[in-house]
Design an enzyme around this catalytic site. Structure first.
Site, PDB file in Angstrom:
ATOM      1  N   LYS A  22      35.583  35.575  27.714  1.00  0.00           N
ATOM      2  CA  LYS A  22      34.645  36.151  28.719  1.00  0.00           C
ATOM      3  C   LYS A  22      35.122  37.849  28.469  1.00  0.00           C
ATOM      4  O   LYS A  22      34.090  38.561  28.165  1.00  0.00           O
ATOM      5  CB  LYS A  22      34.456  35.687  30.007  1.00  0.00           C
ATOM      6  CG  LYS A  22      33.815  36.705  30.915  1.00  0.00           C
ATOM      7  CD  LYS A  22      34.102  36.134  32.492  1.00  0.00           C
ATOM      8  CE  LYS A  22      35.392  36.665  33.072  1.00  0.00           C
ATOM      9  NZ  LYS A  22      35.075  38.010  33.640  1.00  0.00           N
ATOM     10  N   ASN A  23      36.342  38.238  28.623  1.00  0.00           N
ATOM     11  CA  ASN A  23      36.473  39.447  28.650  1.00  0.00           C
ATOM     12  C   ASN A  23      36.812  40.118  27.492  1.00  0.00           C
ATOM     13  O   ASN A  23      37.120  41.405  27.190  1.00  0.00           O
ATOM     14  CB  ASN A  23      37.945  39.650  29.556  1.00  0.00           C
ATOM     15  CG  ASN A  23      37.588  39.271  31.055  1.00  0.00           C
ATOM     16  OD1 ASN A  23      36.534  39.189  31.417  1.00  0.00           O
ATOM     17  ND2 ASN A  23      38.492  39.069  31.734  1.00  0.00           N
ATOM     18  N   ARG A  92      30.394  43.375  37.542  1.00  0.00           N
ATOM     19  CA  ARG A  92      31.020  44.802  37.503  1.00  0.00           C
ATOM     20  C   ARG A  92      31.256  45.485  36.168  1.00  0.00           C
ATOM     21  O   ARG A  92      31.147  46.339  35.968  1.00  0.00           O
ATOM     22  CB  ARG A  92      32.443  44.637  38.018  1.00  0.00           C
ATOM     23  CG  ARG A  92      32.508  44.422  39.614  1.00  0.00           C
ATOM     24  CD  ARG A  92      33.842  44.322  40.106  1.00  0.00           C
ATOM     25  NE  ARG A  92      34.602  45.639  39.336  1.00  0.00           N
ATOM     26  CZ  ARG A  92      34.534  46.633  39.557  1.00  0.00           C
ATOM     27  NH1 ARG A  92      33.619  47.161  40.481  1.00  0.00           N
ATOM     28  NH2 ARG A  92      34.982  47.742  38.902  1.00  0.00           N
ATOM     29  N   CYS A 116      34.326  44.022  44.985  1.00  0.00           N
ATOM     30  CA  CYS A 116      33.993  42.631  44.980  1.00  0.00           C
ATOM     31  C   CYS A 116      35.060  42.064  45.720  1.00  0.00           C
ATOM     32  O   CYS A 116      35.991  42.722  46.436  1.00  0.00           O
ATOM     33  CB  CYS A 116      33.882  42.329  43.461  1.00  0.00           C
ATOM     34  SG  CYS A 116      35.712  42.196  42.864  1.00  0.00           S
ATOM     35  N   ARG A 121      38.048  48.378  43.586  1.00  0.00           N
ATOM     36  CA  ARG A 121      37.782  48.326  42.140  1.00  0.00           C
ATOM     37  C   ARG A 121      37.087  49.780  41.734  1.00  0.00           C
ATOM     38  O   ARG A 121      35.843  49.738  41.187  1.00  0.00           O
ATOM     39  CB  ARG A 121      37.144  47.053  41.640  1.00  0.00           C
ATOM     40  CG  ARG A 121      37.861  46.001  41.814  1.00  0.00           C
ATOM     41  CD  ARG A 121      37.595  44.556  41.249  1.00  0.00           C
ATOM     42  NE  ARG A 121      37.693  44.456  39.887  1.00  0.00           N
ATOM     43  CZ  ARG A 121      37.250  43.398  39.165  1.00  0.00           C
ATOM     44  NH1 ARG A 121      36.549  42.401  39.755  1.00  0.00           N
ATOM     45  NH2 ARG A 121      37.345  43.633  37.958  1.00  0.00           N
ATOM     46  N   ASP A 304      44.919  37.383  36.467  1.00  0.00           N
ATOM     47  CA  ASP A 304      43.877  36.648  36.357  1.00  0.00           C
ATOM     48  C   ASP A 304      44.318  35.005  36.262  1.00  0.00           C
ATOM     49  O   ASP A 304      43.722  34.025  36.471  1.00  0.00           O
ATOM     50  CB  ASP A 304      43.075  36.653  35.162  1.00  0.00           C
ATOM     51  CG  ASP A 304      42.063  37.989  35.385  1.00  0.00           C
ATOM     52  OD1 ASP A 304      41.507  38.319  34.253  1.00  0.00           O
ATOM     53  OD2 ASP A 304      42.196  38.466  36.399  1.00  0.00           O
ATOM     54  N   ILE A 326      48.110  44.198  40.994  1.00  0.00           N
ATOM     55  CA  ILE A 326      47.178  44.796  40.530  1.00  0.00           C
ATOM     56  C   ILE A 326      45.909  45.034  41.366  1.00  0.00           C
ATOM     57  O   ILE A 326      45.457  45.943  41.420  1.00  0.00           O
ATOM     58  CB  ILE A 326      46.490  43.938  39.149  1.00  0.00           C
ATOM     59  CG1 ILE A 326      47.550  43.570  38.191  1.00  0.00           C
ATOM     60  CG2 ILE A 326      45.382  44.716  38.404  1.00  0.00           C
ATOM     61  CD1 ILE A 326      48.184  44.802  37.415  1.00  0.00           C
ATOM     62  N   ARG A 397      30.481  32.129  36.551  1.00  0.00           N
ATOM     63  CA  ARG A 397      30.530  33.382  35.971  1.00  0.00           C
ATOM     64  C   ARG A 397      31.228  33.426  34.695  1.00  0.00           C
ATOM     65  O   ARG A 397      31.100  33.963  33.767  1.00  0.00           O
ATOM     66  CB  ARG A 397      30.671  34.088  36.857  1.00  0.00           C
ATOM     67  CG  ARG A 397      29.858  34.442  37.867  1.00  0.00           C
ATOM     68  CD  ARG A 397      30.268  35.819  38.764  1.00  0.00           C
ATOM     69  NE  ARG A 397      30.834  36.795  37.943  1.00  0.00           N
ATOM     70  CZ  ARG A 397      31.411  37.985  38.457  1.00  0.00           C
ATOM     71  NH1 ARG A 397      31.743  37.941  39.620  1.00  0.00           N
ATOM     72  NH2 ARG A 397      31.786  38.861  37.221  1.00  0.00           N
TER      73      ARG A 397
HETATM   74  C1  EPZ Z   1      39.515  43.618  33.867  1.00  0.00           C
HETATM   75  O1  EPZ Z   1      38.967  44.130  35.146  1.00  0.00           O
HETATM   76  C2  EPZ Z   1      39.105  42.148  33.944  1.00  0.00           C
HETATM   77  N1  EPZ Z   1      37.722  42.077  33.798  1.00  0.00           N
HETATM   78  C3  EPZ Z   1      39.571  41.516  35.117  1.00  0.00           C
HETATM   79  O2  EPZ Z   1      39.290  40.268  34.866  1.00  0.00           O
HETATM   80  C4  EPZ Z   1      40.987  41.753  35.055  1.00  0.00           C
HETATM   81  O3  EPZ Z   1      41.513  41.203  36.388  1.00  0.00           O
HETATM   82  C5  EPZ Z   1      41.379  42.993  35.047  1.00  0.00           C
HETATM   83  O4  EPZ Z   1      40.994  43.758  33.992  1.00  0.00           O
HETATM   84  C6  EPZ Z   1      43.014  43.229  35.241  1.00  0.00           C
HETATM   85  O5  EPZ Z   1      43.635  42.643  34.234  1.00  0.00           O
HETATM   86  C7  EPZ Z   1      37.074  42.322  32.571  1.00  0.00           C
HETATM   87  O6  EPZ Z   1      37.768  42.574  31.661  1.00  0.00           O
HETATM   88  C8  EPZ Z   1      35.381  42.362  32.240  1.00  0.00           C
HETATM   89  P1  EPZ Z   1      41.331  47.338  35.737  1.00  0.00           P
HETATM   90  P2  EPZ Z   1      38.910  45.851  35.320  1.00  0.00           P
HETATM   91  O7  EPZ Z   1      40.559  48.452  35.376  1.00  0.00           O
HETATM   92  O8  EPZ Z   1      39.072  46.631  33.808  1.00  0.00           O
HETATM   93  C9  EPZ Z   1      42.336  50.210  39.056  1.00  0.00           C
HETATM   94  C10 EPZ Z   1      38.460  38.081  35.617  1.00  0.00           C
HETATM   95  O9  EPZ Z   1      38.635  37.328  36.364  1.00  0.00           O
HETATM   96  N2  EPZ Z   1      41.316  51.046  38.641  1.00  0.00           N
HETATM   97  O10 EPZ Z   1      42.308  46.818  34.491  1.00  0.00           O
HETATM   98  O11 EPZ Z   1      37.905  46.028  36.294  1.00  0.00           O
HETATM   99  C11 EPZ Z   1      41.915  48.919  39.737  1.00  0.00           C
HETATM  100  O12 EPZ Z   1      41.406  48.960  40.982  1.00  0.00           O
HETATM  101  C12 EPZ Z   1      38.240  39.571  35.919  1.00  0.00           C
HETATM  102  O13 EPZ Z   1      38.025  37.726  34.531  1.00  0.00           O
HETATM  103  C13 EPZ Z   1      41.204  52.373  39.192  1.00  0.00           C
HETATM  104  O14 EPZ Z   1      41.801  52.727  40.239  1.00  0.00           O
HETATM  105  O15 EPZ Z   1      40.282  46.006  35.949  1.00  0.00           O
HETATM  106  C14 EPZ Z   1      42.936  47.922  39.668  1.00  0.00           C
HETATM  107  O16 EPZ Z   1      43.800  48.037  40.632  1.00  0.00           O
HETATM  108  C15 EPZ Z   1      38.747  39.883  37.431  1.00  0.00           C
HETATM  109  N3  EPZ Z   1      40.549  53.178  38.842  1.00  0.00           N
HETATM  110  C16 EPZ Z   1      43.854  48.279  38.425  1.00  0.00           C
HETATM  111  O17 EPZ Z   1      43.258  49.635  38.123  1.00  0.00           O
HETATM  112  C17 EPZ Z   1      39.662  52.848  37.979  1.00  0.00           C
HETATM  113  O18 EPZ Z   1      38.783  53.685  37.403  1.00  0.00           O
HETATM  114  C18 EPZ Z   1      43.450  47.588  37.171  1.00  0.00           C
HETATM  115  O19 EPZ Z   1      42.166  47.418  36.831  1.00  0.00           O
HETATM  116  C19 EPZ Z   1      39.945  51.741  37.177  1.00  0.00           C
HETATM  117  C20 EPZ Z   1      40.517  50.791  37.607  1.00  0.00           C
END
Ligand code: EPZ
Length: 419
Positions: A22-23, A92, A116, A121, A304, A326, A397
């Protein structure tokens, strides 16, 4: 809303085939916005999130055809650079259209994705990086408005590794003028896969999969055929389920190289894990050892997989500490597991102490996010009696045909449609 009903107690045995990730599929689909022509994507998983992002691209004017696991997207007909709230709030990952739109069309208006269940996020790092590439960013009425005559390559540092942030900016930088360097980039396999896909379209990206990525801007990208890598989290989910039911399952069509952390931690529980080129055999053992888990950016143990592993630890032989680093609120599955007789105590918001119990009991529980739903399925498989899981739209999803795949390896699981 559909429910999933599980009669616990069956050992899982047999073979399960892993779908496309998916990702990886989601950024692949977003990347077609950069191409003035038709891009073909194979091994696409059949998921609600895939349908949502295709709907979004159609809303932008792209022509999208989804047949089984193949998607054809024509980016030459895009005539709208606004992604509406109604579409973005469902998923998202819609934020991934921001970079490609502003890079190719010089403008994008994308609804701010809400938070969410697992956390706020924010997307501040996405926006800070786009500004560094020369875009002007305004936020008003819940929308991000990004404008740039031409993006200009720049040095970009991410305060923390962000998966979709790295993907968004890597895509935007492919058509920027000059060189962009991303430092402290996320290193997930899906990022390397996206870079390889973009390079087959004519991009010039080096270092993806490491913490420093170089992107030399090019004039345009060309149509290509790209292939979605296997879903490492889906694979990990079936591995943990096999261990929890003391079963014997071969997970086929996966890439063990992407699952190292999960394999190591499962082996620490005493579970037997045999690895070959593109399959993993998991044989459960009677006495499951409690192990501590700390979620980290790749190649650390994936957040995840935290919920699924917690379900396994509820029947382990001692006590384990799960540290979620995370996301700030990713223990909602714990409350539901408690209702099934698990012994879990949460402290400081991101530490969960799990003390093993002999047996879980079946109960009515509610899924709150995608991976929590997988955790509750695993708990239902090992519980005594019947477990009924509501709000399974979360599961739909991100898991392709999950109840079919589980029943094919011996689970007593069925979907109760709520017409
Ligand atoms: C990706 O989400 C994945 N989704 C998530 O999978 C996964 O849990 C996550 O990466 C962490 O591995 C997709 O790839 C579509 P991040 P993402 O930006 O990119 C903070 C699933 O179950 N952050 O790596 O949204 C954030 O809040 C989903 O398949 C900021 O503060 O995650 C988090 O604490 C759930 N500012 C950390 O960084 C930003 O601008 C990592 O988030 C961006 C992120």
């Amino acid at each position: 809303m559909d429910k999933i009903e599980i009669q616990g107690g069956n050992k899982l045995e047999g073979e399960v085939l892993i779908s496309g990730a998916k990702n990886a599929a989601l950024p692949f689909i977003a990347s077609t916005i950069l191409v003035d022509g038709k891009t073909s994507i194979t091994n696409v998983p059949i998921l609600m999130d895939v349908k949502s992002i295709l709907l979004l691209l159609q809303n932008l004017g792209a022509k999208c055809e989804l047949t089984n696991n193949h998607v054809m997207i024509d980016g030459s007909t895009i005539n709208n650079t606004q992604a509406d709230y109604d579409l973005v709030r469902k998923m998202r990952a819609s934020i991934l259209v921001l970079g490609p739109l502003v890079s190719r069309f010089g403008h994008a208006r994308v609804s701010l994705p809400g938070g969410c269940a697992i956390g706020a996020r924010p997307v501040d790092m996405h926006l800070k990086a786009l500004r560094a590439l020369g875009a002007t960013i305004k936020i008003e009425h819940g929308y991000i408005e990004a404008k740039a005559e031409q993006l200009i390559g720049s040095e970009i540092y991410f305060d923390t590794p962000t998966v979709t942030g790295t993907e968004n900016i890597m895509m935007a930088a492919t058509l920027a003028e000059g060189r962009t360097v991303l430092r402290n980039a996320a290193r997930e396999p899906e990022i390397l896969a996206l870079a390889e896909a973009l390079n087959t379209m004519g991009a010039d990206i080096h270092g993806a999969g490491t913490a420093i990525i170089h992107i030399n801007g090019v004039k345009s990208l060309r149509p290509a055929e790209i292939y979605v890598i296997p879903d490492r989290i889906e694979a990990g989910t079936y591995m943990v389920a096999a261990a929890a039911t003391r079963g014997d399952v071969v997970i086929k069509g996966c890439n063990p190289e992407h699952i190292g952390g999960i394999i190591s931690k499962l082996r620490e529980t005493g579970t037997i894990v045999d690895v070959s080129d593109n399959s993993i055999r998991v044989k459960g053992v009677e006495k499951i050892k409690s192990v501590d888990i700390k979620t980290l950016p790749y190649p650390g143990f994936p957040t995840d997989m935290q919920a699924q592993f917690m379900a396994l630890m509820t029947i382990a032989d001692n006590s384990s500490m799960i540290h979620e680093t995370i996301f700030e609120n990713r223990f909602s599955h714990a409350n539901e597991l408690l209702r099934m007789g698990a012994d879990i105590s949460i402290s400081d918001g991101n530490y969960a102490r799990v003390r093993g119990v002999k047996k879980l009991q079946g109960a009515q529980v509610m899924a709150s996010d995608l991976r929590a739903s997988a955790s509750l399925i695993i708990a239902g498989l090992i519980a005594q009696g019947t477990t009924s899981i509501s709000r399974v739209y979360h599961m739909d999803r991100g898991y392709d045909s999950i109840e079919k795949k589980f029943s094919q390896i011996g689970a007593n699981i069925r979907r109760i449609r709520d017409n």
